[in-house]
Scaffold this active site. Structure first.
Site, PDB file in Angstrom:
ATOM      1  N   GLU A 152       0.613  -1.536   0.306  1.00 11.14           N
ATOM      2  CA  GLU A 152       0.070   0.468   0.039  1.00 11.14           C
ATOM      3  C   GLU A 152       0.665   1.311  -0.210  1.00 11.14           C
ATOM      4  OE1 GLU A 152      -2.371  -0.211   3.221  1.00 11.14           O
ATOM      5  OE2 GLU A 152      -4.447  -1.670   2.295  1.00 11.14           O
ATOM      6  N   GLU A 301      -6.113  -8.589   0.369  1.00  8.82           N
ATOM      7  CA  GLU A 301      -6.091  -8.415   1.404  1.00  8.82           C
ATOM      8  C   GLU A 301      -8.118  -8.467   2.475  1.00  8.82           C
ATOM      9  OE1 GLU A 301      -4.412  -5.412   4.335  1.00  8.82           O
ATOM     10  OE2 GLU A 301      -1.914  -6.174   3.118  1.00  8.82           O
TER      11      GLU A 301
HETATM   12  C1  GAL Z   1      -3.718  -2.640   5.730  1.00 10.42           C
HETATM   13  C2  GAL Z   1      -2.212  -3.358   5.570  1.00 10.42           C
HETATM   14  C3  GAL Z   1      -2.192  -4.573   6.328  1.00 10.42           C
HETATM   15  C4  GAL Z   1      -2.985  -4.495   7.465  1.00 10.42           C
HETATM   16  C5  GAL Z   1      -4.433  -4.377   7.894  1.00 10.42           C
HETATM   17  C6  GAL Z   1      -4.720  -3.839   9.111  1.00 10.42           C
HETATM   18  O1  GAL Z   1      -3.733  -1.710   5.498  1.00 10.42           O
HETATM   19  O2  GAL Z   1      -1.517  -3.813   4.385  1.00 10.42           O
HETATM   20  O3  GAL Z   1      -0.956  -4.662   6.672  1.00 10.42           O
HETATM   21  O4  GAL Z   1      -2.369  -3.456   8.912  1.00 10.42           O
HETATM   22  O5  GAL Z   1      -4.526  -2.609   6.529  1.00 10.42           O
HETATM   23  O6  GAL Z   1      -6.498  -3.364   8.214  1.00 10.42           O
END
Ligand code: GAL
Length: 669
Positions: A152, A301
Site C-alpha cells: 500500500e 487482503e
Molecule cells: C492494511 C495493511 C495490512 C494491515 C491491514 C489492517 O491496510 O496492508 O498490513 O495493516 O491494513 O486492516
C-alpha cells in the site's frame, strides 16, 4: 493482458501469514489449521525485512524457505511480499536520508511503517539489495506463484532531495520556464518563476497547475521505485510468475492506472471498517480494480470479522464475510486472502480481527472462513478462467478527481460519491459495469458514462466524439469539460469541445444550498448540491428531459437534463446532480432505452453477478446481502453448485447465503 497473468486456474483462498512472529514449532499447527480451512495460498514476508536481513548485507532466508516448503507439502502456494514498506532500524540509522520528511519539515519517526522517502537513492539501493537477495533465493521456487511489491504505497515526502527531483521533473515536462509560467498562469498573484530552484513542493492548497504537476511527480516517483523492483525480480523469476501491488480502492495519492501498467496483476485490500457492507457501492471498488488492468484481480487482503483502526470496529454480521468474499469473486476476484492469520502478541495491530487468536486457537470467524474454503473446493474448477463482461462503462479519471477536489465549490460534492450516484442504479438492477480509465477504448459498450470528466484533452474529445458518431450512447454529467491538462480553465464554455456532441453549453454553475425540484415528462424529483444552467445550441436535435423549478432565480425554468439524438446513438447531458430516487429512475430509463437488461431479476438486497467461462458457460453468483430470507425466482432450471441441487423454479436464500448457478440447459434463455 500480461504474459504473466491469466485468469486463474482456480480461485485461491488464504491469509497473510507472519511465521516470523512465532516459534518454529508452532508452524505445523498453523499450517494444519489453514489446511482444514481449505486454504490454497499464503502471503508471506511483506513486512519481514529485519528478520530476512538483520544487518546490512547479512541475509537469513532459511526460515522462509522452510515455511514455503511446509506450506507446499500441505498443498498451499506462496505469494512473497518484498518488505520495502518496513525499512529496518539499522538502515535508517546508517542512512537517515532514507527517512521521509513530513509537511512541516520534520523527519518521520522510525517505529511505524512506510517511513521511507520514495526518491532516496540510499533507499533504492537498500531495497534493490533485499529484493535481489530474495529473488536469488526464491526466484525459481516452484511454490512461489507471485510477488507483491511493497505494501500500500502511501507517503508523500517533502525533503529537499524530493524538491530537487520535482524541479527536474518539471524541466523534463515543460522544457522552459516560459512555458511553465504560461500553463500555470503564474502572473496571477505574482507567482512568475525566474529559476527552476524557486519552485516549491506544494503544501496545502496551491496553484492548480503546480498541484496537478506534483501529483504526476508522485506517480512518477512511485512508478520508478516500483519499476526498479520489477527489473530486479524479472532477472530471476520465470515469465509465468506474476508481480502485483496491493492497492487501496479509491485512494488517490497517485494515478493507479499508470502504476498498474507496469504490473502483471492488480490487487487490492478491502476493509469495510465501521458499519456493514453496502454492496451497491462496494461493487464499484472491485470494478475499479478490475479496470486497472482490464482483467481479473486478487483481493489480497480483507477483514476477518473486524478491523482495529476505525473509531468503532464492529464485527461484520455472521455470514457477511463469506457473502463479501463471493461479492468480490462475482466482480472478478481470482483470490480472497484474509488479513491476518493470527493476532500477534505485540505490534500496533493487537486488536485487529484474525482467523486464529493470540492463544493459537481458531476464533469464531474461522468456521465461516472454513465454509468459504469448502465452497471454493466445489466450484473452483467451474470458475477456472472465467471473466466478467459488462455492457456499461463508467469512466474514471484521477486527474479530474484531483482537479475538482482541490476546488470542490460545494463541501458535499465528492467525486466518488458522484460516480456512485451513477453506479448504484446499475448495481441495484444487477447490470454489470466496467470502471475504466477515461482514455480506454470504448469499443463494445452499449452505454458509456463520463461522470464529472473535469479535464479534457484533445484525444479524449476525439475518442468520445468518435464513439458517439458510431452510434455510441454517452452520458455526460455536471462539471465535465472545464479544465485542460494543465488544470487551467478551458477558454470556451463548459463542456468545452464536447458542447458540439452534447448540443448544449453551460451558461453558469451553482452550488445549491437547498434542493431544487425538477420537472420533466418522465422524471420528477430533486436536484441537490450542484446545478448548471444549460443553453441549447442545436434546437433541432436536442430534447429537454427535465427543467428546473423555482430555485435561485437564475436557474428557474432553465433546462437541467438534455439529450441529443445522433443516428442510433445519443448524448445525455446532466446539468443537475440528482437525488438518489430520481437518479435511479432516470438511469433505469436510459439503460432500458439503450437495450441493457439485468443479468437476472431478483428481489431487493440480492445481488447476481455473472462470470463467463472460457467455454462460454454463464456462471451466476447469487448473494443475499441481507439478514432476512429472500426468494429468487428463476426463469430457467438450474444446477446449484454449492449444494449440488437442481432447482426447477427458484431458490430460497437465507440471510447472507450464496448460490452458484448454471443453467441446466445452456440454450435456455
Ligand atoms: C492494511 C495493511 C495490512 C494491515 C491491514 C489492517 O491496510 O496492508 O498490513 O495493516 O491494513 O486492516
Amino acid at each position: 493482458m500480461s504474459a504473466a497473468y491469466h485468469p486463474s486456474q482456480k480461485i485461491y483462498f488464504g491469509a497473510a501469514y507472519y511465521p516470523e512472529h512465532w516459534p518454529e514449532d508452532r508452524w505445523p499447527e498453523d499450517i494444519r489449521l489453514m489446511q482444514e480451512a481449505g486454504m490454497t495460498v499464503s502471503r508471506l514476508a511483506e513486512f519481514a525485512w529485519s528478520t530476512m536481513e538483520p544487518a546490512a548485507g547479512e541475509f537469513d532466508f532459511d526460515w522462509l524457505e522452510k515455511v514455503i516448503e511446509m506450506l507446499a507439502e500441505a498443498g498451499m502456494e506462496t505469494v512473497l511480499g518484498t518488505p520495502t514498506a518496513a525499512p529496518p532500524a539499522w538502515l535508517v540509522t546508517a542512512h537517515p536520508g532514507v527517512l521521509a520528511v513530513d509537511e512541516s519539515g520534520r523527519k518521520v519517526q522510525f517505529g511505524n511503517r512506510c517511513h521511507y522517502c520514495v526518491n532516496s537513492v540510499e533507499f533504492h539501493k537498500a531495497s534493490a539489495r533485499i529484493v535481489r537477495a530474495m529473488a536469488e533465493r526464491f526466484g525459481d521456487n516452484p511454490h512461489v506463484i507471485g510477488w507483491q511489491l511493497d505494501n500500500e504505497y502511501n507517503r508523500v515526502c517533502y525533503c529537499e532531495h524530493c524538491q530537487k527531483r520535482f524541479q527536474e521533473f518539471l524541466i523534463d515536462t515543460y522544457g522552459t520556464l516560459d512555458a511553465l509560467n504560461q500553463y500555470w498562469s503564474t502572473a496571477y498573484w505574482s507567482q512568475t518563476y525566474s529559476a527552476w530552484e524557486q519552485i516549491p513542493i506544494p503544501i496545502g492548497y496551491h496553484n492548480p497547475g503546480l498541484l496537478l504537476a506534483f501529483k504526476r511527480f508522485i506517480t512518477a516517483s512511485y512508478r520508478a521505485f516500483q519499476q526498479m523492483q520489477i527489473d530486479v525480480l524479472r532477472e530471476y523469476i520465470p515469465e509465468e510468475t506474476w508481480i502485483t501491488h496491493n492497492f487501496m480502492k479509491w485512494y488517490d495519492l497517485y494515478d493507479h492506472y499508470e502504476m498498474s501498467a507496469d504490473l502483471d496483476l492488480a490487487s487490492w485490500d478491502w476493509y469495510v471498517g465501521t458499519g456493514y457492507t453496502d454492496y451497491r457501492s462496494s461493487g464499484a471498488a472491485h470494478d475499479l480494480v478490475r479496470g486497472f488492468k482490464r482483467q481479473n484481480f486478487w483481493l489480497m487482503e480483507t477483514q476477518p470479522a473486524h478491523v482495529n483502526w476505525t473509531p468503532l470496529n464492529n464485527v461484520l454480521y455472521k455470514g457477511e464475510g463469506r457473502a463479501n468474499a463471493w461479492h468480490a469473486i462475482g466482480h472478478g476476484a481470482d483470490a480472497v486472502l484474509y488479513w491476518q492469520w493470527r493476532s500477534a502478541y505485540g505490534g500496533q495491530e493487537q486488536y485487529h480481527g484474525a482467523l486464529v487468536d493470540q492463544s493459537g486457537q481458531p476464533r469464531p470467524f474461522y468456521s465461516e472462513a472454513q465454509m468459504l474454503g469448502r465452497d471454493l473446493e466445489k466450484v473452483s474448477d467451474l470458475l477456472a478462467g472465467s471473466t466478467v463482461k459488462a455492457p456499461v462503462a463508467i469512466l474514471f479519471d484521477y486527474e479530474s478527481k484531483w482537479a475538482f477536489e482541490w476546488q470542490r465549490h460545494h463541501q458535499d460534492f465528492d467525486y466518488i460519491e458522484h460516480l456512485l450516484n451513477y453506479y448504484r442504479p446499475f448495481a441495484r438492477r444487477n447490470i454489470p459495469v466496467d470502471i475504466i480509465p477515461a482514455d480506454a477504448s470504448l469499443d463494445g459498450y452499449k452505454l458509456v458514462i463520463a461522470p464529472a470528466l473535469n479535464i479534457l484533452t484533445p484525444e479524449r474529445v476525439e475518442k468520445l466524439a468518435d464513439y458517439v458518431e458510431h452510434n455510441g450512447k454517452l452520458v455526460l454529467t455536471v462539471r465535465t469539460g472545464m479544465k485542460d491538462e494543465y488544470n487551467a480553465l478551458l477558454p470556451n464554455r463548459q463542456p468545452g469541445p464536447l458542447a458540439e456532441i452534447a448540443g448544449v453549453e453551460v451558461e453558469d454553475y451553482y452550488a445549491l444550498t437547498d434542493p431544487v425540484l425538477l420537472a420533466g415528462q418522465r422524471f420528477q424529483g430533486n436536484a441537490h448540491i450542484w446545478a448548471e444552467r444549460l443553453r441549447i445550441l442545436d434546437e433541432s436535435s436536442v430534447n429537454v428531459m427535465a427543467s428546473y423549478g423555482a430555485a435561485n432565480g437564475w436557474l428557474d425554468g432553465a433546462p437541467a437534463v438534455t439529450v441529443r439524438y445522433t443516428g442510433r446513438g445519443f448524448v445525455y447531458y446532466f446539468g443537475a446532480y440528482l437525488e438518489d430516487n430520481i437518479q435511479d429512475n432516470t438511469l433505469g430509463y436510459i439503460a432500458n432505452f439503450a437495450g441493457i437488461r439485468p443479468v437476472l431479476e431478483v428481489p431487493e438486497g440480492v445481488e447476481v453477478c455473472r462470470r463467463i467461462t472460457p467455454a462460454g458457460t454463464d456462471v451466476y453468483i447469487v448473494i443475499n446481502h441481507t439478514r432476512g430470507e429472500r426468494v429468487v425466482e428463476l426463469p430457467w432450471s438450474a444446477q446449484e453448485h454449492l449444494s449440488g441441487l437442481v432447482l426447477e423454479e427458484g431458490i430460497k436464500l437465507r440471510g447472507y447465503s450464496v448460490a452458484v448457478l448454471t443453467k441446466t440447459k445452456q440454450e435456455e434463455i
